[in-house]
Write a protein that holds these residues in place. Structure first.
Motif, PDB file in Angstrom:
ATOM      1  N   PRO A 216       0.973  -1.240   0.207  1.00 21.05           N
ATOM      2  CA  PRO A 216      -0.035  -0.089   0.079  1.00 21.05           C
ATOM      3  C   PRO A 216       0.658   1.171  -0.045  1.00 21.05           C
ATOM      4  CG  PRO A 216      -0.025  -0.942   2.003  1.00 21.05           C
ATOM      5  CD  PRO A 216       0.653  -2.191   1.180  1.00 21.05           C
ATOM      6  N   ALA A 217       0.365   2.290  -0.686  1.00 26.27           N
ATOM      7  CA  ALA A 217       0.982   3.608  -0.756  1.00 26.27           C
ATOM      8  C   ALA A 217       0.172   4.723  -0.796  1.00 26.27           C
ATOM      9  CB  ALA A 217       1.805   3.602  -2.287  1.00 26.27           C
ATOM     10  N   LEU A 218       0.330   5.359   0.420  1.00 25.02           N
ATOM     11  CA  LEU A 218      -0.614   6.511   0.697  1.00 25.02           C
ATOM     12  C   LEU A 218       0.265   7.835   0.872  1.00 25.02           C
ATOM     13  CD1 LEU A 218      -1.576   3.816   2.333  1.00 25.02           C
ATOM     14  CD2 LEU A 218      -3.444   5.514   2.712  1.00 25.02           C
ATOM     15  N   ALA A 219      -0.622   9.014   0.475  1.00 21.92           N
ATOM     16  CA  ALA A 219       0.177  10.431   0.791  1.00 21.92           C
ATOM     17  C   ALA A 219      -0.664  11.167   2.044  1.00 21.92           C
ATOM     18  CB  ALA A 219      -0.135  11.207  -0.568  1.00 21.92           C
ATOM     19  N   ILE A 220       0.303  11.727   2.537  1.00 22.09           N
ATOM     20  CA  ILE A 220      -0.215  12.484   3.600  1.00 22.09           C
ATOM     21  C   ILE A 220       0.006  13.807   3.329  1.00 22.09           C
ATOM     22  CG2 ILE A 220      -0.104  10.771   5.525  1.00 22.09           C
ATOM     23  CD1 ILE A 220       2.553  12.114   6.483  1.00 22.09           C
TER      24      ILE A 220
END
Length: 453
Positions: A216-220
Motif C-alpha cells: 500500500p502507498a498513501l500520501a499525507i
C-alpha cells in the motif's frame, strides 16, 4: 526602380501582419465578451463531476463533450475507442500514528495513491522509517524490511518554476512503493507534492514493479508530513496504522472525444489542440484538466462564431486516461501513425486554468524559430515566454511523427495547491484567467493554420 521594388515587396508583408493583428484582436474580443469556456467548465465540474478513467463520471464526460461539440456544429465529432485501466479507491483512506509518547493516537490527513493495492479492512501496523529520496532509501538496504517507509522529500522551494520543483520530487510518489517493496518494506507514506504547508493530501499515480509485492502507498498532507518527521526525530520507534481499500479492476472501454473543422487549403495538415478529460476521483478536476479541455473546445467554437474557415484542419481532442495510464494519448498517436495522418502541431493545456504567460515547445530549430517569430504579435496579450522547452504528456507520443509539441504556459505558482486534491473544484478557477488561456490557444492556432510552422 530598385526602391520601387522594395516598397512593393514590403507592402504585402506589412498588410499580412496588420491582418493578423486585427484577427487576434477579434479572437480576444469574442472570448472576453461572450466566451463559453467558463460556463462549460462549470457544467463539467458541477454536473458531471470527477472523472477517473473507467468510472461512471468518465463515461458521462465522454457523452457530454461529444454532445457539446456536436451542438457547435463542428464538421465532424467522433469517439476514438481506447481500453483504460479501472482503479477504484473503495473506501476511506486512514493513516494513524498509534504510539506517540507526546500525543497518543494521531490521525493524519491521507489519500491512497492511484493504482494502489489497498490493505483491506484489517489494515496494517508498522514501524516508520523516514527517507528524503529513493537513493537514500536504497542506501538503507535491508534496514527497511518489515517497516513502513516515509518519503519526506519536499518540493524544492528555491525553484522559481514550480513544475521543475514538482519534477524533482515526483519520483518518490511514482516509484517509491516499487523501490521500497524490493527491500522488503510493507507499506509507504509519501509527503504530498505541494509547495505549500497545508492539511490537504494530494493523490497521484504510482507504478508497481510486477516482480515484487504490491504494497500500500498513501500520501499525507505536507503539514502532517512535518508533524510526523518531528515526532520521529523525538521517538524512533514510532508506529503507524494504514488502512486503504484500493483495487485494480478489469480494464474498461472508454474513448478519446474528437471534434474537427476541416481545412480549406491544406486539409491533410492537422493542428490538434486539447486536454485530458479524465481526472482523479477527489475534487472536480477543474484545473486538472477540465480547464484545458474546455479551452480546447473553445478554440474551435470561436472559429465558428467568427465565421472563419481555417486553411488547415483543426482538431479539439479530449484525451482519456492521462492520470493513471496515458492510454488515450498513446492510442491517438498510434491511430494517427496507422492512418498516415500529418500533424504539423499539437497544443496541450494541462497546467491549470491560470493566467497564461506564453507557450512551451519541443520541436526542430525551424519550428521553434517560427513560433518565436510571432513574439511581437503575442506580446500585447502578455504572452511573453516562448523560450521554455516542453509540451504535454498526451501529445508526447506524437513526437516521432514530426509535429511541434506546444504547451500552454500559465503562471503556475498556485497550481500545486490544487493539483490532485479535493480542492480542485470549479470555484478555484478564475473566469478571466481561464478565458485568457482559451483566447491565447486560439490565437496561436490561428497563426499556425494561416502560416504553417
Amino acid at each position: 526602380m530598385k526602391k520601387f521594388l522594395l516598397v512593393l515587396a514590403f507592402v504585402p508583408a506589412f498588410s499580412f501582419a496588420q491582418n493578423h493583428e486585427s484577427n487576434l484582436r477579434k479572437i480576444y474580443d469574442a472570448e472576453l465578451s461572450s466566451g463559453h469556456t467558463y460556463e462549460n467548465l462549470r457544467y463539467l465540474c458541477k454536473v458531471v463531476g470527477n472523472r477517473l478513467a473507467g468510472s461512471p463520471g468518465a463515461a458521462a464526460s465522454v457523452e457530454w463533450t461529444k454532445q457539446l461539440m456536436e451542438s457547435y456544429d463542428f464538421d465532424t465529432v467522433f469517439l476514438q475507442p481506447v481500453m483504460v485501466p479501472h482503479w477504484e479507491r473503495g473506501g476511506k483512506d486512514i493513516v494513524k500514528i498509534t504510539n506517540s509518547v507526546k500525543h497518543g493516537v494521531v490521525e493524519l490527513n491521507a489519500l491512497a495513491l492511484g493504482n494502489t493495492q489497498g490493505t483491506g479492512a484489517k489494515g496494517l501496523v508498522g514501524q516508520v522509517i523516514e527517507v528524503k529520496s529513493i537513493p537514500e532509501l536504497q542506501a538503507l538496504g535491508e534496514k527497511v524490511k518489515g517497516k513502513i517507509v516515509f518519503f519526506n522529500g519536499p518540493m524544492d522551494p528555491r525553484m522559481i518554476d514550480s513544475f521543475q520543483a514538482y519534477g524533482g520530487a515526483n519520483a518518490q510518489r511514482s516509484s517509491g512503493a516499487a523501490e521500497a517493496s524490493k527491500l522488503g518494506a510493507i507499506g509507504t507514506l509519501v509527503r504530498s507534492l505541494s509547495n505549500t504547508i497545508n492539511d490537504i493530501p494530494h493523490t497521484g499515480n504510482q507504478r508497481y514493479n510486477p516482480d515484487f509485492p504490491k504494497i500500500p502507498a498513501l500520501a499525507i498532507s505536507t503539514a502532517d508530513a512535518e508533524l510526523l518527521s518531528q515526532l520521529l526525530a523525538e521517538q524512533s520507534d514510532l508506529k503507524v496504522y494504514l488502512e486503504s481499500h484500493g483495487e485494480m479492476k478489469t480494464e474498461k472501454l472508454s474513448y478519446n472525444v474528437i471534434g474537427e473543422i476541416r481545412g480549406t487549403e491544406k486539409p491533410e495538415e492537422i493542428i490538434a489542440v486539447g486536454g485530458h478529460l479524465d481526472s482523479w476521483d477527489v475534487g472536480e478536476g477543474a484545473h486538472d484538466d477540465g480547464a484545458g479541455c474546455m479551452q480546447a473546445i473553445e478554440v474551435l467554437r470561436l472559429y465558428k462564431e467568427l465565421g472563419w474557415k481555417p486553411k488547415r484542419t483543426l482538431r479539439a481532442v479530449m484525451w482519456m486516461n492521462e492520470e493513471n495510464g496515458l492510454r488515450g494519448g498513446q492510442e491517438y498517436a498510434r491511430v494517427a501513425k496507422a492512418k498516415g495522418e500529418k500533424h504539423i502541431a499539437a497544443i496541450e493545456s494541462d497546467s491549470g486554468g491560470f493566467l497564461p504567460i506564453g507557450f512551451s515547445s519541443t520541436g526542430t530549430d525551424a519550428q521553434r524559430g517560427k513560433l518565436a517569430s510571432w513574439a511581437d504579435l503575442l506580446r500585447p496579450y502578455q504572452l511573453w515566454n516562448l523560450q521554455k522547452p516542453g509540451g504535454g504528456a498526451d501529445i508526447g507520443p506524437l513526437r516521432d511523427q514530426g509535429p511541434i509539441l506546444i504547451g500552454l504556459l500559465p503562471d503556475s505558482q498556485r497550481y500545486f495547491y490544487y493539483h490532485h486534491t479535493e480542492a480542485d473544484v470549479f470555484e478555484a478557477v478564475d473566469q478571466r484567467e481561464l478565458e485568457l488561456g482559451a483566447a491565447a490557444m486560439a490565437a496561436l492556432v490561428y497563426l499556425i493554420e494561416q502560416e504553417g510552422i
